[in-house]
Scaffold this active site. Structure first.
Site, PDB file in Angstrom:
ATOM      1  N   ALA A 152       9.778   1.866  27.818  1.00 24.11           N
ATOM      2  CA  ALA A 152       9.884   1.949  29.276  1.00 24.11           C
ATOM      3  C   ALA A 152      10.613   3.247  29.598  1.00 24.11           C
ATOM      4  O   ALA A 152      11.762   3.264  30.039  1.00 24.11           O
ATOM      5  CB  ALA A 152      10.638   0.748  29.833  1.00 24.11           C
ATOM      6  N   ILE A 153       9.942   4.355  29.297  1.00 29.29           N
ATOM      7  CA  ILE A 153      10.555   5.670  29.539  1.00 29.29           C
ATOM      8  C   ILE A 153      10.629   5.911  31.045  1.00 29.29           C
ATOM      9  O   ILE A 153      11.647   6.356  31.565  1.00 29.29           O
ATOM     10  CB  ILE A 153       9.747   6.799  28.857  1.00 29.29           C
ATOM     11  CG1 ILE A 153       9.506   6.493  27.372  1.00 29.29           C
ATOM     12  CG2 ILE A 153      10.427   8.154  29.051  1.00 29.29           C
ATOM     13  CD1 ILE A 153      10.702   6.434  26.491  1.00 29.29           C
ATOM     14  N   GLY A 154       9.531   5.604  31.740  1.00 23.69           N
ATOM     15  CA  GLY A 154       9.542   5.761  33.196  1.00 23.69           C
ATOM     16  C   GLY A 154       9.145   7.151  33.669  1.00 23.69           C
ATOM     17  O   GLY A 154       9.641   7.645  34.688  1.00 23.69           O
ATOM     18  N   LEU A 155       8.232   7.787  32.916  1.00 22.06           N
ATOM     19  CA  LEU A 155       7.653   9.077  33.330  1.00 22.06           C
ATOM     20  C   LEU A 155       8.676  10.195  33.546  1.00 22.06           C
ATOM     21  O   LEU A 155       8.494  11.059  34.396  1.00 22.06           O
ATOM     22  CB  LEU A 155       6.815   8.916  34.615  1.00 22.06           C
ATOM     23  CG  LEU A 155       5.636   7.945  34.548  1.00 22.06           C
ATOM     24  CD1 LEU A 155       4.878   7.956  35.882  1.00 22.06           C
ATOM     25  CD2 LEU A 155       4.678   8.285  33.413  1.00 22.06           C
TER      26      LEU A 155
ATOM     27  N   CYS B 246       0.432   3.533  34.154  1.00 21.25           N
ATOM     28  CA  CYS B 246       1.771   3.440  33.600  1.00 21.25           C
ATOM     29  C   CYS B 246       2.415   2.129  34.050  1.00 21.25           C
ATOM     30  O   CYS B 246       2.562   1.887  35.248  1.00 21.25           O
ATOM     31  CB  CYS B 246       2.656   4.610  34.032  1.00 21.25           C
ATOM     32  SG  CYS B 246       4.332   4.438  33.377  1.00 21.25           S
TER      33      CYS B 246
ATOM     34  N   LYS C 284      -7.083   7.678  32.816  1.00 18.67           N
ATOM     35  CA  LYS C 284      -6.516   6.811  31.765  1.00 18.67           C
ATOM     36  C   LYS C 284      -6.401   5.389  32.296  1.00 18.67           C
ATOM     37  O   LYS C 284      -5.670   5.127  33.252  1.00 18.67           O
ATOM     38  CB  LYS C 284      -5.156   7.345  31.321  1.00 18.67           C
ATOM     39  CG  LYS C 284      -4.608   6.633  30.082  1.00 18.67           C
ATOM     40  CD  LYS C 284      -3.441   7.411  29.495  1.00 18.67           C
ATOM     41  CE  LYS C 284      -2.929   6.800  28.213  1.00 18.67           C
ATOM     42  NZ  LYS C 284      -1.895   7.634  27.578  1.00 18.67           N
TER      43      LYS C 284
ATOM     44  N   ASN D 265      -3.013   9.423  35.234  1.00 15.07           N
ATOM     45  CA  ASN D 265      -2.296   8.250  34.746  1.00 15.07           C
ATOM     46  C   ASN D 265      -2.282   7.199  35.854  1.00 15.07           C
ATOM     47  O   ASN D 265      -1.438   7.244  36.747  1.00 15.07           O
ATOM     48  CB  ASN D 265      -0.881   8.673  34.354  1.00 15.07           C
ATOM     49  CG  ASN D 265      -0.121   7.566  33.672  1.00 15.07           C
ATOM     50  OD1 ASN D 265      -0.526   6.403  33.716  1.00 15.07           O
ATOM     51  ND2 ASN D 265       0.981   7.918  33.044  1.00 15.07           N
TER      52      ASN D 265
ATOM     53  N   GLY E 132      -2.791   2.414  18.853  1.00 17.27           N
ATOM     54  CA  GLY E 132      -2.427   1.992  17.497  1.00 17.27           C
ATOM     55  C   GLY E 132      -3.102   2.743  16.372  1.00 17.27           C
ATOM     56  O   GLY E 132      -3.097   2.272  15.233  1.00 17.27           O
TER      57      GLY E 132
END
Lengths: 254, 309
Positions: free
Chosen positions: B70-73, B130, B165, B127, B244
């Protein structure tokens, strides 16, 4: 920075759930005290990521590094099974490390460590001692059973030990030992849990030259690409893995 | 002849392998391990009009065969990316795809219009998937009509190929893919992460500071394969497949499912050299299949069926 298989040349439990593992790779890349390595225990996907472990000893002649870690997680539990002759995949050295060169002969440096935050301070103490620096350490443990390296530190530094239950050293945390240091302090280096680092940052005005703290954070890549391990500083967000893990007490916002 | 050469959305890539957005920052970190020109393309982190601080830490949590993030852009914003970062990528002899994000459609338009004029940028990746931001992000990618309108508006201001995406967090991804194609997308990237959560069994607290995050890594691969398999049969635009990928065998699996190119994400964290290793291993897979070009394998899992039946 490189990725390579290192060979296990020694591995033992030195305190309750605390392991010391020595790894050889010849040629050994140039390590600085305070840097860490990102270890892939084996090829399985669980756990998927590497474990960031700090380096307690660097032996250039032997081409070895010694890591100290606490078992308990999926990855570290599997790491405990590694035997002499086995290999582990190491990405490193990573991070900035301690600026040992700034510390002059005759200076007084105080090193404060808590639990598995203590290992990188050992190599630092060794190098400072070799430079003619007077080293005092405060080592904070949970209890006697989980304490380690007290004798090793005693050979190169004045040592204060604290434990939460008083089973070894002074009862309490590292703050209980801080007032016992009477001589003027030129440098402060700290590594350990966040509350401990907060205390160390609050002592920075009692330090004549500079104070440094080494941070810990859950990491992804370890090389600054994924932005998982950021911290807030006076210069904005920084990456613990690649801008740190060592920051000055002035810049870091804990 | 370069057997790995890949034509996708008007771009010619020297091979079908690229790092996935979000896992490669802006490239410089991995440049310490290998020459980035080996890559088919590089896909850099999401860019928003303004600087984003991202979420509080911890931002990652592990799970079986995967990880949640959960980087958050977090990114320095359009100005800094355009002025300071893209010029460093301009000298690369590989295609640069920039991921674009925003809170509202206008944000995507602003970023896309500016970046499509940058010589360093070969293509855009919208994106709309996200899972880790409160506004925008995934909400654009879960409703077909919203996704179509966004694609159309961005296409209108972009002079370079636009990939969209897609989020796997939908009931019918084929519907979204068709809508995006109708909106004029040049290609699809799929899949983004699967929304997930972990709770510390000892404290009862979520491990991620954000509570929830996106699952990536080998755990999501079968989900990605299934979605690419379904979508590639229903749209005529190319797909960059991801989810993956750890090996050349995985990359081949994505290509057989219907992906024209393959992006590698989480595996970069485990093995920084994974992309060049996959590129190195791909030709032996072409031998195995007895084909001259990797492009002959795109969608073979379903194309071959229809041919023989």
């Amino acid at each position: 920075m490189m990725v390579a298989d290192y060979q296990v040349v020694a591995h033992e439990e030195i305190a309750k759930n605390i392991y010391e593992i020595t790894l050889r790779h010849d040629p050994l890349p140039a390590f600085v005290a305070g840097q860490f390595v990102h270890v892939k225990v084996d090829d399985t996907s669980s756990p998927l990521l590497r474990r960031p472990l700090s380096v307690a000893r660097i032996d250039v002649e032997d081409a070895t590094i010694t890591l100290i870690y606490r078992s308990g997680g999926l990855g570290t539990n599997r790491l405990t099974k590694k035997q002499v002759g086995d290999t582990v995949n190491v990405l490193g050295p990573l991070g900035n490390g301690f600026m040992v060169d700034q510390v002059g002969s005759g200076d007084h440096a105080v090193l404060v460590g808590g639990g598995v935050g203590i290992p990188p301070l050992y190599e630092l103490a060794k190098q400072l001692n070799e430079r003619g620096v007077r080293v005092t350490t405060i080592l904070g443990f949970q209890d006697k059973d989980t304490s380690f390296y007290v004798r090793a530190f005693s050979k190169i530094a004045d040592v204060y030990v604290t434990s939460d239950d008083g089973s070894i050293g002074i009862e309490g945390n590292v703050s209980s030992a801080w007032p016992l240091i009477k001589d003027p302090i030129d440098w402060l280096f700290a590594c350990g849990p966040k509350p401990m680092l907060k205390a160390c940052v609050s002592w920075r005005n009692q330090v004549r030259k500079a104070s440094f703290v080494s941070l810990e954070e859950r990491m992804g890549c370890g090389i600054g690409a994924c932005l998982a391990c950021v911290c807030e500083t006076t210069q904005g967000q920084r990456k613990v893995c690649s801008d740190g893990p060592v920051f000055t007490a002035e810049e870091v916002c804990l | 002849m370069n057997r790995l050469q890949t034509e996708i959305a008007g771009m010619t890539l020297k091979n079908p392998i690229m790092p996935a957005s979000g896992c490669f920052a802006f490239g410089s970190e991995y440049n310490a391990f290998y020459d980035l020109n080996q890559l088919g393309a590089i896909c850099v982190k999401a860019v928003t009009p303004e600087e984003r601080k991202g979420n509080p830490t911890p931002r990652v949590a592990e799970s079986e065969a995967g990880m949640l993030n959960a980087i958050g852009l977090q990114n320095p914003g359009l100005e800094v990316v355009t002025n300071d970062i893209l010029p460093k990528l301009a000298s690369l002899n590989t295609s640069v795809i920039v991921n674009v994000a925003g809170k509202q459609i206008e944000d995507y338009e602003i970023v896309a219009a500016r970046l499509s004029n940058e010589p360093a940028v070969s293509a855009l990746e919208l994106n709309i998937s996200c899972p880790n931001v409160k506004e925008g992000g995934m909400s654009f990618g879960t409703d077909p009509e919203t996704a179509r309108v966004l694609t159309e508006r961005v296409k209108a201001v972009s002079d370079i190929p636009v990939f969209v995406k897609l989020s796997p967090n939908v009931t019918d991804i084929v519907n979204i893919a068709k809508a995006v194609e109708k909106g004029g997308a040049d290609g699809l990237s799929m899949i983004n992460t699967l929304l997930g959560m972990r709770i510390d069994p000892k404290t009862g607290e979520p491990i991620l500071a954000n509570g929830q995050g996106g699952l990536s890594g080998p755990a999501v691969k079968p989900v990605a394969i299934r979605m690419i398999y379904d979508v590639s049969q229903q749209v005529s635009i190319p797909i960059i497949g991801m989810g993956g990928v750890q090996s050349a065998a995985d990359a081949i699996e994505f290509i057989l499912a219907g992906a024209s190119a393959v992006a590698v994400g989480t595996a970069n964290f485990v093995n920084p050299l994974v992309c060049p290793e996959i590129i190195h291993d791909l030709p032996s897979w072409l031998d195995e299949w007895g084909v001259d070009s990797v492009q002959e394998l795109v969608g073979r899992s379903w194309k071959s069926c229809s041919a023989t039946l």
